[in-house]
Design a protein around this motif. Structure first.
Motif, short mmCIF file in Angstrom:
data_model
loop_
_atom_site.label_atom_id
_atom_site.label_comp_id
_atom_site.label_asym_id
_atom_site.label_seq_id
_atom_site.Cartn_x
_atom_site.Cartn_y
_atom_site.Cartn_z
N LEU A 1 0.85 -1.19 0.00
CA LEU A 1 0.00 0.00 0.00
C LEU A 1 0.88 1.24 0.00
O LEU A 1 2.03 1.19 0.43
CB LEU A 1 -0.89 0.02 1.25
CG LEU A 1 -1.89 -1.13 1.39
CD1 LEU A 1 -2.59 -1.04 2.73
CD2 LEU A 1 -2.88 -1.11 0.25
N PHE A 2 0.33 2.34 -0.46
CA PHE A 2 1.03 3.63 -0.34
C PHE A 2 0.71 4.16 1.06
O PHE A 2 -0.41 4.59 1.33
CB PHE A 2 0.55 4.60 -1.42
CG PHE A 2 0.81 4.09 -2.80
CD1 PHE A 2 2.11 3.99 -3.30
CD2 PHE A 2 -0.24 3.69 -3.62
CE1 PHE A 2 2.35 3.51 -4.58
CE2 PHE A 2 -0.01 3.20 -4.89
CZ PHE A 2 1.29 3.11 -5.37
N GLU A 3 1.72 4.10 1.92
CA GLU A 3 1.47 4.40 3.33
C GLU A 3 1.20 5.87 3.60
O GLU A 3 0.61 6.22 4.63
CB GLU A 3 2.65 3.93 4.20
CG GLU A 3 2.96 2.44 4.07
CD GLU A 3 1.87 1.53 4.66
OE1 GLU A 3 0.85 2.06 5.16
OE2 GLU A 3 2.06 0.30 4.61
N ASP A 4 1.63 6.75 2.70
CA ASP A 4 1.41 8.19 2.92
C ASP A 4 0.08 8.67 2.34
O ASP A 4 -0.26 9.84 2.47
CB ASP A 4 2.55 9.00 2.28
CG ASP A 4 3.87 8.71 2.96
OD1 ASP A 4 3.84 8.30 4.14
OD2 ASP A 4 4.92 8.88 2.33
N LEU A 5 -0.62 7.79 1.67
CA LEU A 5 -1.92 8.16 1.11
C LEU A 5 -3.03 7.57 1.97
O LEU A 5 -2.87 6.48 2.53
CB LEU A 5 -2.08 7.63 -0.32
CG LEU A 5 -1.08 8.10 -1.37
CD1 LEU A 5 -1.41 7.48 -2.72
CD2 LEU A 5 -1.10 9.62 -1.47
N SER A 6 -4.16 8.28 2.02
CA SER A 6 -5.30 7.73 2.76
C SER A 6 -5.80 6.47 2.08
O SER A 6 -5.44 6.17 0.93
CB SER A 6 -6.44 8.76 2.81
OG SER A 6 -7.01 8.89 1.51
N VAL A 7 -6.63 5.73 2.80
CA VAL A 7 -7.23 4.53 2.23
C VAL A 7 -7.90 4.85 0.90
O VAL A 7 -7.70 4.19 -0.12
CB VAL A 7 -8.24 3.93 3.23
CG1 VAL A 7 -9.12 2.89 2.58
CG2 VAL A 7 -7.51 3.35 4.44
N ARG A 8 -8.68 5.92 0.91
CA ARG A 8 -9.42 6.31 -0.29
C ARG A 8 -8.47 6.66 -1.45
O ARG A 8 -8.68 6.26 -2.59
CB ARG A 8 -10.28 7.53 0.04
CG ARG A 8 -11.15 7.96 -1.08
CD ARG A 8 -12.05 9.13 -0.68
NE ARG A 8 -12.76 9.57 -1.86
CZ ARG A 8 -13.75 8.90 -2.40
NH1 ARG A 8 -14.18 7.79 -1.87
NH2 ARG A 8 -14.32 9.33 -3.51
N ASP A 9 -7.39 7.39 -1.14
CA ASP A 9 -6.44 7.76 -2.20
C ASP A 9 -5.67 6.55 -2.73
O ASP A 9 -5.30 6.51 -3.90
CB ASP A 9 -5.47 8.84 -1.69
CG ASP A 9 -6.17 10.20 -1.55
OD1 ASP A 9 -7.31 10.32 -2.04
OD2 ASP A 9 -5.58 11.11 -0.96
N ASN A 10 -5.44 5.56 -1.86
CA ASN A 10 -4.84 4.31 -2.33
C ASN A 10 -5.70 3.68 -3.42
O ASN A 10 -5.19 3.15 -4.40
CB ASN A 10 -4.70 3.31 -1.18
CG ASN A 10 -3.30 3.32 -0.58
OD1 ASN A 10 -2.41 2.67 -1.10
ND2 ASN A 10 -3.12 4.08 0.49
#
Ligand SMILES: Nc1ncnc2c1ncn2[C@@H]1O[C@H](COP(=O)(O)OP(=O)(O)OP(=O)(O)O)[C@@H](O)[C@H]1O
Ligand SMILES: [Mg+2]
Length: 272
Positions: free
Chosen positions: A90-99
């Motif tokens: 996952l992209f850890e710096d992005l919110s769940v929604r932005d992932n």
């Protein structure tokens, strides 16, 4: 019925090892198909080969009328063939929604930076697909948090939701239930089963035998890169070759794990 996915003689060789060895496998559209087998059997390699992450050395793979052999991974996902990864990425710096937004346009994987800059300008259609994917896995209320703030079980679900955001025809799930407790796994099974109502065919690799036996219509069993059995959950439970594959393992840690899986197989049988 025309198969959505069909492999014939699919073989993947690493050095001298055939990690997949002449795999013939069919996934019918609208079905829920499982692939199980001991550690190192070649299950992830199969998903890698189908999605174009490792080259095949021989055999064919056809998806929805397309010969996959010449197609790069992003072309395959554009056709509606999408996967999750066994190790969470996952992209850890992005919110769940932005992932999910980043994944909602498979064609844009290579323009990630632009995507991030324009995340708030997605079309309503993409927003709707992301909302739908979050709802399917029960994460609507976690949309704005960072993945790092979620428990492991929910982080796994973000990976599943991200694969669903492009609304694929076939989703290949590599151990989505790893790290989930029995209740979470059961809830995941219900969510996944519901995908069939959204015209998404599901291919599930998992060691959680309770999950696999309860959600799949048809199950393939792989050992040493070869399909050693295939059938309905009832047929798989009672298949002597399957039980031999699980009992044949010798190393301590793996043996404990297989003993648990075997108990799932046998226990379910005894309960009937
Ligand atoms: N990139 C690679 N290079 C060399 N060998 C590999 C590579 N990927 C996998 N293998 C080997 O291929 C075999 C199959 O591995 P694979 O990861 O597909 O098994 P698996 O069924 O997914 O196992 P697990 O249940 O542990 O996830 C193993 O012997 C593994 O060591
Ligand atoms: Mg694997």
């Amino acid at each position: 019925m025309t198969p959505l996915l069909k492999t014939e003689g699919l073989t993947v060789t690493f050095g001298g090892l055939n990690a997949n060895d002449g795999v013939d496998l069919i996934v019918e559209a609208g079905s829920f198909v499982g692939l199980i087998g001991p550690n190192g059997a070649g299950k992830t390699t199969f998903i890698d080969a189908i999605t174009g992450y490792v080259p095949t050395s021989s055999g064919t793979a056809n998806f929805d009328g397309h010969d996959l052999s010449a197609l790069k991974p992003h072309k395959r996902s554009q056709l509606g063939l999408v996967r999750t990864f066994q190790s969470l990425e996952l992209f850890e710096d992005l919110s769940v929604r932005d992932n999910l937004l980043v994944a909602a346009h498979p064609a844009r994987w290579y323009t990630l930076v632009l995507d991030i800059l324009h995340l708030r300008q997605q079309t309503p259609e993409v927003d709707a697909r992301v909302d739908w994917a979050l709802e399917v896995v029960g994460l609507s209320e976690q949309a704005d948090v960072l993945p790092t703030d979620l428990p492991h079980g929910q982080r796994k679900l973000v990976g599943v939701a991200r694969a669903l955001a492009p609304q694929p025809k076939l989703v290949l799930l590599d151990e989505p239930a790893a790290g989930l407790d029995t209740a979470e796994s059961s809830a995941l099974g219900d969510h996944l089963r519901g995908l069939l109502n959204h015209d998404i065919t599901v291919f599930l690799v998992d060691h959680d035998m309770g999950l696999v036996l309860s959600v799949c219509d048809y199950i393939y069993v792989m050992d040493f890169g070869q399909i050693i059995a295939a059938g309905t959950p009832t047929e798989i439970r009672t298949n002597p070759d399957v039980r031999a594959a699980y009992l044949g393992e010798e190393t301590g840690e793996a043996q404990t794990r297989y003993a648990e899986e075997l108990h799932d197989l046998t226990g379910s049988e005894d309960e009937r």
